[in-house]
Design a protein around this motif. Structure first.
Motif, PDB file in Angstrom:
ATOM      1  N   ASP A  99     -17.237   4.948  14.406  1.00 37.40           N
ATOM      2  CA  ASP A  99     -15.948   4.294  14.644  1.00 37.40           C
ATOM      3  C   ASP A  99     -15.798   3.058  13.751  1.00 37.40           C
ATOM      4  O   ASP A  99     -16.046   1.924  14.150  1.00 37.40           O
ATOM      5  CB  ASP A  99     -15.839   3.899  16.119  1.00 37.40           C
ATOM      6  CG  ASP A  99     -14.454   3.341  16.473  1.00 37.40           C
ATOM      7  OD1 ASP A  99     -13.574   3.336  15.591  1.00 37.40           O
ATOM      8  OD2 ASP A  99     -14.275   2.913  17.633  1.00 37.40           O
ATOM      9  N   THR A 100     -15.419   3.294  12.521  1.00 41.54           N
ATOM     10  CA  THR A 100     -15.129   2.209  11.581  1.00 41.54           C
ATOM     11  C   THR A 100     -13.946   2.640  10.728  1.00 41.54           C
ATOM     12  O   THR A 100     -13.853   3.803  10.324  1.00 41.54           O
ATOM     13  CB  THR A 100     -16.351   1.860  10.713  1.00 41.54           C
ATOM     14  OG1 THR A 100     -16.003   0.815   9.795  1.00 41.54           O
ATOM     15  CG2 THR A 100     -16.879   3.062   9.958  1.00 41.54           C
ATOM     16  N   ARG A 101     -13.050   1.701  10.463  1.00 43.41           N
ATOM     17  CA  ARG A 101     -11.791   2.062   9.800  1.00 43.41           C
ATOM     18  C   ARG A 101     -11.324   0.917   8.901  1.00 43.41           C
ATOM     19  O   ARG A 101     -11.432  -0.262   9.250  1.00 43.41           O
ATOM     20  CB  ARG A 101     -10.727   2.348  10.859  1.00 43.41           C
ATOM     21  CG  ARG A 101      -9.292   2.437  10.359  1.00 43.41           C
ATOM     22  CD  ARG A 101      -8.356   2.948  11.445  1.00 43.41           C
ATOM     23  NE  ARG A 101      -8.399   2.181  12.673  1.00 43.41           N
ATOM     24  CZ  ARG A 101      -7.651   1.086  12.911  1.00 43.41           C
ATOM     25  NH1 ARG A 101      -6.810   0.645  11.978  1.00 43.41           N
ATOM     26  NH2 ARG A 101      -7.735   0.465  14.077  1.00 43.41           N
ATOM     27  N   LEU A 102     -10.799   1.293   7.732  1.00 42.85           N
ATOM     28  CA  LEU A 102     -10.182   0.320   6.837  1.00 42.85           C
ATOM     29  C   LEU A 102      -8.753   0.078   7.321  1.00 42.85           C
ATOM     30  O   LEU A 102      -7.872   0.915   7.125  1.00 42.85           O
ATOM     31  CB  LEU A 102     -10.191   0.823   5.392  1.00 42.85           C
ATOM     32  CG  LEU A 102      -9.661  -0.142   4.328  1.00 42.85           C
ATOM     33  CD1 LEU A 102     -10.497  -1.426   4.268  1.00 42.85           C
ATOM     34  CD2 LEU A 102      -9.636   0.532   2.956  1.00 42.85           C
ATOM     35  N   ALA A 103      -8.531  -1.067   7.952  1.00 41.10           N
ATOM     36  CA  ALA A 103      -7.225  -1.364   8.538  1.00 41.10           C
ATOM     37  C   ALA A 103      -6.237  -1.897   7.506  1.00 41.10           C
ATOM     38  O   ALA A 103      -5.020  -1.756   7.680  1.00 41.10           O
ATOM     39  CB  ALA A 103      -7.381  -2.375   9.668  1.00 41.10           C
ATOM     40  N   GLN A 104      -6.734  -2.513   6.441  1.00 39.43           N
ATOM     41  CA  GLN A 104      -5.875  -3.023   5.376  1.00 39.43           C
ATOM     42  C   GLN A 104      -6.653  -2.910   4.071  1.00 39.43           C
ATOM     43  O   GLN A 104      -7.696  -3.543   3.908  1.00 39.43           O
ATOM     44  CB  GLN A 104      -5.490  -4.491   5.642  1.00 39.43           C
ATOM     45  CG  GLN A 104      -4.528  -5.093   4.635  1.00 39.43           C
ATOM     46  CD  GLN A 104      -3.086  -4.642   4.843  1.00 39.43           C
ATOM     47  OE1 GLN A 104      -2.772  -4.000   5.843  1.00 39.43           O
ATOM     48  NE2 GLN A 104      -2.216  -4.975   3.912  1.00 39.43           N
ATOM     49  N   PRO A 105      -6.206  -2.084   3.116  1.00 40.37           N
ATOM     50  CA  PRO A 105      -6.951  -1.905   1.868  1.00 40.37           C
ATOM     51  C   PRO A 105      -7.103  -3.210   1.092  1.00 40.37           C
ATOM     52  O   PRO A 105      -6.282  -4.132   1.213  1.00 40.37           O
ATOM     53  CB  PRO A 105      -6.090  -0.903   1.088  1.00 40.37           C
ATOM     54  CG  PRO A 105      -5.248  -0.230   2.118  1.00 40.37           C
ATOM     55  CD  PRO A 105      -4.994  -1.255   3.182  1.00 40.37           C
ATOM     56  N   VAL A 106      -8.146  -3.273   0.283  1.00 42.35           N
ATOM     57  CA  VAL A 106      -8.373  -4.436  -0.568  1.00 42.35           C
ATOM     58  C   VAL A 106      -7.381  -4.382  -1.726  1.00 42.35           C
ATOM     59  O   VAL A 106      -7.448  -3.505  -2.587  1.00 42.35           O
ATOM     60  CB  VAL A 106      -9.817  -4.470  -1.101  1.00 42.35           C
ATOM     61  CG1 VAL A 106     -10.014  -5.689  -2.002  1.00 42.35           C
ATOM     62  CG2 VAL A 106     -10.805  -4.501   0.059  1.00 42.35           C
ATOM     63  N   ALA A 107      -6.450  -5.313  -1.721  1.00 43.24           N
ATOM     64  CA  ALA A 107      -5.404  -5.379  -2.745  1.00 43.24           C
ATOM     65  C   ALA A 107      -4.929  -6.824  -2.816  1.00 43.24           C
ATOM     66  O   ALA A 107      -5.395  -7.685  -2.058  1.00 43.24           O
ATOM     67  CB  ALA A 107      -4.247  -4.442  -2.386  1.00 43.24           C
ATOM     68  N   GLY A 113       0.675  -8.461   6.036  1.00 45.26           N
ATOM     69  CA  GLY A 113       0.083  -7.163   6.313  1.00 45.26           C
ATOM     70  C   GLY A 113      -1.240  -7.279   7.057  1.00 45.26           C
ATOM     71  O   GLY A 113      -1.516  -6.520   7.994  1.00 45.26           O
ATOM     72  N   ILE A 114      -2.090  -8.223   6.647  1.00 46.97           N
ATOM     73  CA  ILE A 114      -3.373  -8.407   7.320  1.00 46.97           C
ATOM     74  C   ILE A 114      -3.172  -8.915   8.741  1.00 46.97           C
ATOM     75  O   ILE A 114      -3.844  -8.469   9.682  1.00 46.97           O
ATOM     76  CB  ILE A 114      -4.270  -9.364   6.509  1.00 46.97           C
ATOM     77  CG1 ILE A 114      -4.685  -8.700   5.195  1.00 46.97           C
ATOM     78  CG2 ILE A 114      -5.516  -9.754   7.309  1.00 46.97           C
ATOM     79  CD1 ILE A 114      -5.488  -9.583   4.267  1.00 46.97           C
ATOM     80  N   LYS A 115      -2.221  -9.819   8.923  1.00 52.29           N
ATOM     81  CA  LYS A 115      -1.952 -10.331  10.272  1.00 52.29           C
ATOM     82  C   LYS A 115      -1.430  -9.224  11.185  1.00 52.29           C
ATOM     83  O   LYS A 115      -1.801  -9.146  12.362  1.00 52.29           O
ATOM     84  CB  LYS A 115      -0.952 -11.483  10.198  1.00 52.29           C
ATOM     85  CG  LYS A 115      -1.512 -12.753   9.578  1.00 52.29           C
ATOM     86  CD  LYS A 115      -0.439 -13.835   9.467  1.00 52.29           C
ATOM     87  CE  LYS A 115      -0.975 -15.079   8.792  1.00 52.29           C
ATOM     88  NZ  LYS A 115       0.069 -16.127   8.645  1.00 52.29           N
ATOM     89  N   ARG A 116      -0.585  -8.357  10.651  1.00 53.35           N
ATOM     90  CA  ARG A 116      -0.091  -7.228  11.457  1.00 53.35           C
ATOM     91  C   ARG A 116      -1.239  -6.285  11.816  1.00 53.35           C
ATOM     92  O   ARG A 116      -1.336  -5.793  12.954  1.00 53.35           O
ATOM     93  CB  ARG A 116       0.998  -6.461  10.697  1.00 53.35           C
ATOM     94  CG  ARG A 116       2.345  -7.155  10.662  1.00 53.35           C
ATOM     95  CD  ARG A 116       3.436  -6.195  10.193  1.00 53.35           C
ATOM     96  NE  ARG A 116       3.183  -5.668   8.859  1.00 53.35           N
ATOM     97  CZ  ARG A 116       3.610  -6.232   7.739  1.00 53.35           C
ATOM     98  NH1 ARG A 116       4.316  -7.355   7.791  1.00 53.35           N
ATOM     99  NH2 ARG A 116       3.342  -5.672   6.558  1.00 53.35           N
ATOM    100  N   ALA A 117      -2.122  -6.032  10.842  1.00 55.16           N
ATOM    101  CA  ALA A 117      -3.228  -5.114  11.079  1.00 55.16           C
ATOM    102  C   ALA A 117      -4.163  -5.644  12.159  1.00 55.16           C
ATOM    103  O   ALA A 117      -4.589  -4.898  13.052  1.00 55.16           O
ATOM    104  CB  ALA A 117      -4.000  -4.875   9.775  1.00 55.16           C
ATOM    105  N   VAL A 118      -4.492  -6.933  12.110  1.00 53.29           N
ATOM    106  CA  VAL A 118      -5.418  -7.482  13.098  1.00 53.29           C
ATOM    107  C   VAL A 118      -4.752  -7.617  14.463  1.00 53.29           C
ATOM    108  O   VAL A 118      -5.415  -7.528  15.507  1.00 53.29           O
ATOM    109  CB  VAL A 118      -6.005  -8.822  12.602  1.00 53.29           C
ATOM    110  CG1 VAL A 118      -5.003  -9.957  12.751  1.00 53.29           C
ATOM    111  CG2 VAL A 118      -7.290  -9.166  13.342  1.00 53.29           C
ATOM    112  N   ALA A 119      -3.441  -7.794  14.480  1.00 51.88           N
ATOM    113  CA  ALA A 119      -2.728  -7.903  15.763  1.00 51.88           C
ATOM    114  C   ALA A 119      -2.754  -6.590  16.528  1.00 51.88           C
ATOM    115  O   ALA A 119      -2.679  -6.582  17.769  1.00 51.88           O
ATOM    116  CB  ALA A 119      -1.283  -8.344  15.517  1.00 51.88           C
ATOM    117  N   ARG A 120      -2.875  -5.466  15.806  1.00 53.75           N
ATOM    118  CA  ARG A 120      -2.875  -4.145  16.456  1.00 53.75           C
ATOM    119  C   ARG A 120      -4.256  -3.737  16.972  1.00 53.75           C
ATOM    120  O   ARG A 120      -4.392  -2.723  17.649  1.00 53.75           O
ATOM    121  CB  ARG A 120      -2.362  -3.093  15.469  1.00 53.75           C
ATOM    122  CG  ARG A 120      -0.882  -3.232  15.135  1.00 53.75           C
ATOM    123  CD  ARG A 120      -0.370  -1.993  14.417  1.00 53.75           C
ATOM    124  NE  ARG A 120      -0.916  -1.865  13.078  1.00 53.75           N
ATOM    125  CZ  ARG A 120      -0.300  -2.278  11.966  1.00 53.75           C
ATOM    126  NH1 ARG A 120       0.892  -2.865  12.061  1.00 53.75           N
ATOM    127  NH2 ARG A 120      -0.862  -2.111  10.787  1.00 53.75           N
TER     128      ARG A 120
END
Length: 642
Positions: A99-107, A113-120
């Motif tokens: 159970d590991t997932r790339l929530a926001q690609p390195v770009a 975008g990162i704040k939205r990803a961590v909020a979810r």
């Protein structure tokens, strides 16, 4: 000129300490203005989202709430465009070691975008740290064409890996060994015992740092520090070259700038052909991960070899402290003697030899290394050079420095993007374990003199058991350090959150300084940009409450500039842009601020390493020396690198 009125006054200590009361860090905030990141550079945050992160954080919220806020804080502080991504583990399944997932690609940095990803992210499952580290390494871009980037995995966890395979420490060591550009930092959020030991092991094996975060506030502070330190890493420049372990087969080096790497207790050879009359200036700069383990006498040694077994010149620079690694530079020159009869005056094949000396237990990783090689041709026939100037004179420790209002500036990451400063007062912010870089134009007959002042900062509870240090070094245009081993200045000062300062400078620039005896005089033989490095020790992360610490530089360029190196050279008219109130050459804005500061008198004694190295250095007598026939350097060693 009258000093700027102080906003507050810190109590006098024995009549010696004039201190400053610094405004909160936000009052001196400077928007990140770094150049675009090098190719192959970036950071991926790996966030623990396992079930334990749903627990209380001790401040009324949950640990995942604190982590979300901390991630938001760090992305707000990162420079625009810095490649950043987010990986999470334990967020998608109640159970599962995959159970590991790339929530926001390195770009290029997408703060929203990162704040939205961590909020979810909602904490659910297991803690597969080893697998997540391996996946995170693949998430990062790789440098192309042999260039050197800086790839960072920033792990945040509140517990140990419960999946066991792959073993996290073993994975970290494998990843760190895969290239000099990759490291793993770890932040332990409210951890103890085996969990903390495992995270410390991951950081050490991964050639990174461990940061302890016992509460929500410290989590945000430590995450911001680690993130910014990654983004502000040394910017390399040069052509790839691969030195050999012996003279045989050594690559040919023409004047220019090069990139290589060097391991502990390793020698690297580089060949070049020199004529009989020109001065050849070499430098080697190693760039360990900030705060990496080093010993007092870990060193970088450079020498110029000639003939079957001869050495023209050698220099050794020491770290001189055990608080953690910083960039370390050693410079060495082949200077033909005035008589032309010296052992290294002949034309022919020479070798630059670079050796890294490391004690047992010091950082075992290979370090990226930047090399420079410059050739100075002799003066035209019939030109008589001005007399050498081996004394500090007006530029000694009691020199008068500017007291005008400080101007905001953002220091560079290394020699290649050092920020140009003129005479005046400048203020910046420095992270624990960070080195800031500046350069100051200095002409013939002039000398550089400056003070560095570290601010009065709010401290964390229980900090009193910790002491860090601040330091500085000054380098010539050919990158030779000249602040080591001098009896005029100290290069290191203790720092515990209270104001502290230190002074540094050079002798006046003169062509014939190259024929002097002292290692702090010989390199000061060419006009140009002199470099200033300012460092704060890694242990300051345990002391200061603010992520960054305020620092003020008071810079003076003393003496009238001459039109050339020759005797009787005319004086150049003063350039008003070099005055206290003028802007810097590269457009630094003036004024602004809210950080009032008076002069700070240093009362703290430098670290044990500096005292130890002082015993190794040859004392510099104030009397003028007679030039040596061979133009050589009488000092077998140079002092520490701080």
């Amino acid at each position: 000129m009258a000093a700027r009125p102080r906003r507050g006054v810190v109590a006098l200590l024995g009549g010696l300490l004039l201190a400053l009361t610094a405004a909160p860090l936000q009052a001196i905030a400077v928007t990140p203005t770094r150049a675009p990141a090098d190719e192959g550079t970036g950071m991926v945050m790996v966030l623990d989202s396992s079930g334990s992160m749903a627990g209380k954080d001790g401040s009324g919220g949950t640990r995942i709430d604190s982590a979300r806020k901390a991630v938001g804080t760090v992305v707000d502080a990162l420079p625009d465009g810095y490649p950043t991504g987010l990986r999470v583990y334990g967020a998608d399944k109640p159970k599962g070691c995959d159970d590991t997932r790339l929530a926001q690609p390195v770009a290029a940095l997408d703060r929203a975008g990162i704040k939205r990803a961590v909020a979810r992210v909602e904490p659910k499952g297991d803690t597969p740290i080893g697998l997540s580290l391996r996946k995170a390494a693949a998430d990062l871009p790789r440098p192309a064409g042999g260039s050197i980037g800086k790839r960072t995995i920033l792990l945040v966890s509140d517990g140990e890996d419960n999946c066991r395979t792959p073993a996290p420490c073993k994975v970290a060591a494998q990843l760190a060994a895969s290239g000099v550009d990759l490291h793993i930092d770890a932040i332990g959020f409210q951890v103890a015992g085996k969990a903390r030991a495992q995270l410390e092991c991951i950081a050490k094996a991964g050639n990174g740092q461990y940061y302890d975060a016992p509460d929500a506030r410290s989590l945000a502070r430590q995450l911001q520090r680690a993130g910014q330190l990654s983004a502000d890493g040394y910017r390399f420049k040069g052509k790839q070259i691969r030195g050999t372990a012996a003279r045989s087969g050594a690559p040919a080096m023409a004047p220019g700038q090069y990139l290589d790497s060097i391991g502990p207790n390793e020698e690297r050879y580089y060949a070049t052909d020199l004529d009989a009359a020109s001065t050849a200036n070499f430098s080697a700069t190693v760039v360990p991960q900030p705060g990496a383990a080093v010993d007092y006498l870990d060193a970088l040694h450079t020498r110029i070899a000639y003939g079957a077994d001869s050495a023209c010149q050698s220099t050794t620079e020491f770290f001189g402290q055990q608080e953690g690694a910083t960039p370390l530079t050693s410079g060495v020159s082949r200077v033909p003697s005035q008589s032309g009869t010296g052992g290294c005056d002949k034309a022919g094949r020479y070798w630059l030899v670079v050796e890294r000396k490391a004690a047992k237990g010091s950082d075992a990783a290979r370090w990226p290394m930047e090399l420079t090689f410059h050739v100075e041709h002799p003066l035209k026939k019939g030109v008589t050079p001005a007399q050498s100037e081996p004394e500090y004179g007006a530029g000694g420790k009691n020199a008068t420095l500017p007291t005008t209002a400080p101007k905001d500036v953002t220091g560079g990451t290394g020699f290649n993007d050092a920020r140009t400063l003129r005479q005046g007062v400048w203020r910046d912010k420095v992270l624990p374990a960070q080195t800031l870089w500046y350069k100051v134009p200095v002409g013939w007959g002039q000398q550089l003199r400056y003070d560095v002042e570290f601010a009065n900062e709010p401290t964390v509870r229980g900090y009193s058991a910790h002491t860090s240090s601040g330091g500085t070094q000054v380098y010539t245009p050919f990158r030779a350090p000249v602040g080591s081993g001098t009896t005029e200045f100290g290069r290191q000062v203790s720092y515990n959150g209270r104001p502290a300062s230190l002074s540094m400078g050079t002798v006046p620039v003169a062509w014939t300084n190259r024929y002097e005896n002292h290692s702090n005089v010989i390199p000061v033989h060419r006009k140009g940009d002199f470099y200033l490095a300012v460092t704060l020790g890694a242990k300051a992360s345990q002391i200061a409450e603010n992520p960054q610490i305020g620092v003020v530089l008071r810079i003076a360029v003393l003496g009238k500039e001459k039109s050339g190196p020759q005797a009787g050279a005319a004086t150049i008219a003063a350039d008003t842009s070099r005055g206290d109130s003028g802007p810097s050459e590269d457009g630094t804005p003036g004024g602004g601020g809210g950080w009032s500061t008076g002069r700070v008198a240093a009362v703290a004694v430098g670290g044990v390493g500096v005292l130890l190295l002082a015993g190794l250095a040859v004392a510099y007598g104030r009397a003028r020396r007679k030039p040596r026939a061979d133009g050589g350097n009488s000092d077998p060693m140079r002092g520490g690198s701080w």
